[in-house]
Design a protein around this motif. Structure first.
Motif, mmCIF file in Angstrom:
data_model
loop_
_atom_site.group_PDB
_atom_site.id
_atom_site.type_symbol
_atom_site.label_atom_id
_atom_site.label_comp_id
_atom_site.label_asym_id
_atom_site.label_seq_id
_atom_site.Cartn_x
_atom_site.Cartn_y
_atom_site.Cartn_z
ATOM 1 N N GLY A 162 -13.685 15.562 104.585
ATOM 2 C CA GLY A 162 -12.757 16.045 105.598
ATOM 3 C C GLY A 162 -12.432 15.024 106.674
ATOM 4 O O GLY A 162 -11.587 15.285 107.550
ATOM 5 N N ARG A 164 -8.654 13.934 106.655
ATOM 6 C CA ARG A 164 -7.772 14.986 107.166
ATOM 7 C C ARG A 164 -7.870 15.083 108.690
ATOM 8 O O ARG A 164 -6.861 15.200 109.397
ATOM 9 C CB ARG A 164 -8.155 16.319 106.526
ATOM 10 C CG ARG A 164 -7.268 17.488 106.934
ATOM 11 C CD ARG A 164 -7.598 18.757 106.158
ATOM 12 N NE ARG A 164 -8.961 19.205 106.393
ATOM 13 C CZ ARG A 164 -9.947 19.093 105.513
ATOM 14 N NH1 ARG A 164 -9.730 18.529 104.332
ATOM 15 N NH2 ARG A 164 -11.160 19.544 105.802
ATOM 16 N N LYS A 165 -9.084 14.987 109.212
ATOM 17 C CA LYS A 165 -9.298 15.043 110.657
ATOM 18 C C LYS A 165 -8.607 13.881 111.359
ATOM 19 O O LYS A 165 -7.954 14.058 112.398
ATOM 20 C CB LYS A 165 -10.799 15.027 110.947
ATOM 21 C CG LYS A 165 -11.152 14.944 112.425
ATOM 22 C CD LYS A 165 -12.659 14.886 112.616
ATOM 23 C CE LYS A 165 -13.027 14.762 114.097
ATOM 24 N NZ LYS A 165 -14.499 14.701 114.290
#
Length: 377
Positions: A84, A87-88
């Motif tokens: 993730g 995406r962050k």
């Protein structure tokens, strides 16, 4: 790789997406920190994104530093981002108006993340390569695994970058060999003002080893050289500066040395203190690793010192331009003693102010800013 900018946008914002950053210590970390600050000094907004499970959070100063959680660090160098992360970062950096991404060294996981983030943001990515060959000085298993990473993710990073910078001519050759891509020479640099000062050694015949205490860096050869010179009755003192996994073995080696009274193990020191020990000394650089362009050699010359080194990129460059450098093969201990003895006997003339100035980050940061501007256009 395609990229665009918003209409009317006239301010750059570069995000350095890297695995390691100070307080972690090493040549790569120093390069990124110095470049980020120097680029920021030119008025370009600068953010550093790094993995640091021990110091998670955001520091907002001249350079904004975002420290992300990550896996435990392996051998003090390698850690992996959590799922993730890409995406962050895309969400965060898009909101911050990032216009360029900067990555460093092809095999680090965050270089791959940086490429993916740049693609999502549709901005150019400048990759700086610091390695001149495949990883060396490791076990056969690690060597095989590192080559697998180089031929997959490493090659992908090189080929996907908008521009590749190489910190030495041999790094340029390696980029061509691994990625089949041309690169631009971008020599390493230092803050030269930091190395104009007085010696802290308190000894005219002082030798210095400076680097991570790891296999392949050659700290053993530095100790052997000091022992031989001490055995000849020469008044020398070796300062060992650095830290790493081999520190316990190094301390035991020094404790049992016949020259132990003339060898000081300092461990980690801040840059200002290091400059004091380098001043007027002889830097011993017996590394056998696949080095990029070691700034420690520039620092020694800027500090009015001399260098005895294996034939690494920085040593060959400095010798070619007439700096006080002697190049010796690592596997010839008698040659190390002879080269060091020669400097002790004859001395040397400190490098000229003009030569030292050519090492400074101010010139290099302007080159980097010009490249960012050209990619936007």
């Amino acid at each position: 790789m395609p990229y665009d900018r918003s209409p009317g946008e006239d301010k750059s914002h570069v995000a350095f997406i890297v695995n390691n950053y100070p307080p972690k210590v090493g040549g790569l970390e120093q390069h990124v920190a110095a470049l980020a600050k120097s680029v920021s000094d030119l008025g370009i907004r600068t953010t550093v994104v790094t993995l640091d499970p021990d110091h998670v959070g955001t520091e907002v100063n001249q350079v904004t530093v975002l420290r992300l959680p990550a896996s435990p660090t392996l051998a003090g160098v390698m850690s992996w981002p959590y799922p993730g992360t890409k995406r962050k970062l895309v969400k965060l950096l898009r909101a911050e108006g990032v216009t360029h991404v900067s990555t460093h060294t092809r095999f680090f996981p965050m270089s791959f993340v940086g490429i993916r983030v740049a693609r999502a943001l549709k901005v150019p990515v400048v990759h700086t390569e610091h390695g001149s060959d495949f990883v060396s000085g490791v076990s056969p298993f690690v060597g095989l695994a590192s080559r697998a990473v180089d031929y997959t993710l490493g090659r992908y990073v090189l080929r996907s970058s908008s521009a590749v910078l190489a910190i030495s001519a041999s790094v340029q050759a390696f980029v061509r060999k691994l990625g089949g891509k041309d690169s631009t020479l971008f020599l390493n640099a230092i803050n030269t003002e930091r190395f104009a000062g007085s010696s802290l050694s308190g000894h005219s015949g002082h030798l210095v080893f400076l680097g991570r205490i790891v296999p392949g860096k050659g700290w053993e050869r530095a100790i052997e050289t000091a022992e031989c010179l001490h055995g000849e009755g020469r008044d020398v003192h070796l300062h060992l500066i650095g830290d790493g996994p081999d520190m316990g073995r190094l301390r035991r080696r020094v404790k049992g040395s016949p020259a132990s009274g003339r060898i000081t193990v300092h461990g980690f020191l801040d840059s200002a203190t290091i400059a004091g020990y380098l001043h007027g000394g002889i830097l011993l650089n017996p590394t056998t690793l696949s080095e990029g362009f070691q700034t420690t050699l520039l620092e020694a010359i800027a500090a009015e010192g001399a260098v005895v080194s294996t034939p690494v990129n920085a040593a060959e460059y400095l010798a070619e331009i007439g700096a006080n450098v002697k190049i010796v093969a690592e596997d010839k201990p008698e040659a190390w003693v002879a080269a060091t003895r020669s400097f002790l006997d004859v001395g040397w003339t400190p490098a000229s102010a003009e030569l030292v100035e050519s090492f400074d980050w101010s010139a290099r940061s302007r080159e980097y800013a010009a490249l960012l501007s050209s990619l936007v256009r």
